[in-house]
Scaffold this active site. Sequence first.
Site, short mmCIF file in Angstrom:
data_model
loop_
_atom_site.label_atom_id
_atom_site.label_comp_id
_atom_site.label_asym_id
_atom_site.label_seq_id
_atom_site.Cartn_x
_atom_site.Cartn_y
_atom_site.Cartn_z
N VAL A 256 -63.69 67.98 -104.76
CA VAL A 256 -63.68 69.06 -105.73
C VAL A 256 -62.91 68.57 -106.95
CG1 VAL A 256 -63.01 71.43 -106.23
CG2 VAL A 256 -63.79 70.80 -103.93
N CYS A 257 -63.61 68.48 -108.07
CA CYS A 257 -63.01 67.96 -109.31
C CYS A 257 -62.53 69.12 -110.16
CB CYS A 257 -64.05 67.12 -110.06
SG CYS A 257 -63.37 66.15 -111.41
#
Length: 458
Positions: A256-257
């Site tokens: 998850v960026c």
Amino acid sequence: MDTEYRALQQGSSSSWCTADASSWGAAQQQKRQRCQGSSSDQVGSSSSSSLKISEPEPQQIQEEEEEDYYMEEDCDDDDDGFDEDDYDFDEDDFNQHLADKFDDLDLPPGVEATVPWLQKIAPKEEAKEPPKSNTADENANKFTQFKQFDTVQNFSDHHYAKNSHGEPNRAWSKRVQHDWKLLEKDLPAYIYVRVAEDRMDLLRAAIIGPKGTPYHDGLFFFDVHIPPTYPSGPPVVYYHSGGLRINPNLYDNGKVCLSLLGTWSGKGCEKWNPAQSTMLQVLVSIQALILNDKPYYNEPGYESYANTPHGERLALDYNDKTFLYSCRTMLYSLRRPPEHFADLVAGHFRVHGHIILAACKHYMAGNDIGSVVPEDEDEEESEYKSDDVAGASSSSSSAPKPKPGVIKAIPPNRRSSCSFNPSLKVLYEDLLMEFNVKGADTRKFIVEKLKKNQPAAT
């Protein structure tokens, strides 16, 4: 002389048979009198000896003889002629009869438990057919009772279950419990959370895709690990991707960026602040900043194309692909729901299955992903052919005004990929089957399918 002797012998034999028949008849009559007298005594008669037996009618002789047979068996304590096959022994009735006799006795404790006929016999009840289970109703009830926030014992399939968390210190535990209270109190709609009692460092969240986006009505799951450095450092988050990258910020490997998590650069309030940032803020950021209506512009550098014809076309194409991935994610969740969220998955798609299927048909008709899906009664009118739209007059005065709620279809040539409709059609059929199993309202779509599959009339 021999003749006289034989005649005398015959006469003697005849008189003996007559006398014997008379005595037998008298004995039979006495037995009937005794039995009838006994019956009269049982009903309260005090003068049984004065009863008189009326002579039977000729046509009733045979019946009286049959009755005499049973009377003899009742009156005499004789077991001759008893047929065991004609007697139906009821053990329960027999035990109940014996138990009733001993009701008034003061027996030692425990005797009743060891003597079967001293135990009370439960009254017999007619066997009732077990109620048929209704899977749809069960799913609906479980979904209604599914809490937004709740605690579970543990997670066996959590992505970070094997991570060693050690013995938590008091300050860490206090801060985590504080975050739990915030989640329980302030979780926004469409976010569901489960935390583990045995592993306070583990958390799982389900986020429902917002309306008007290519993620609408989908379910997206995230596993969270709270490290020992928390809250000095941010939590670690893993996305259940199923091998699909449905967003520039959600990788197919589960990464998850997000600036708040320290997995992407940011400035100011975008970064994690130990004094202010919370787990609630992380989940809300994922829902609002990542699952948006045009995720194409989440890609670094692509925001410069916003509000340009070329950028808009690319964004719409990206939405097409994203919705296909979202449908595949739905199937993945339906077939393999994460632990502790099976009831949410079944109930959610039971409720939203109809609108998802309607949206699929709406998009296959040429409409943009995320656009408003018309109501059922107007759906057919919104799916008119694209060449009719192209041939319509551009003059607003001559063109018929569309009915409220009806959205004009966009010509199919808007989509650069010719594989969108065939791919969505396959996914539509799979979703129809899965939603139907979960009890969703699929009757309209099944009827349409059956009509299409009927052979043409010759």
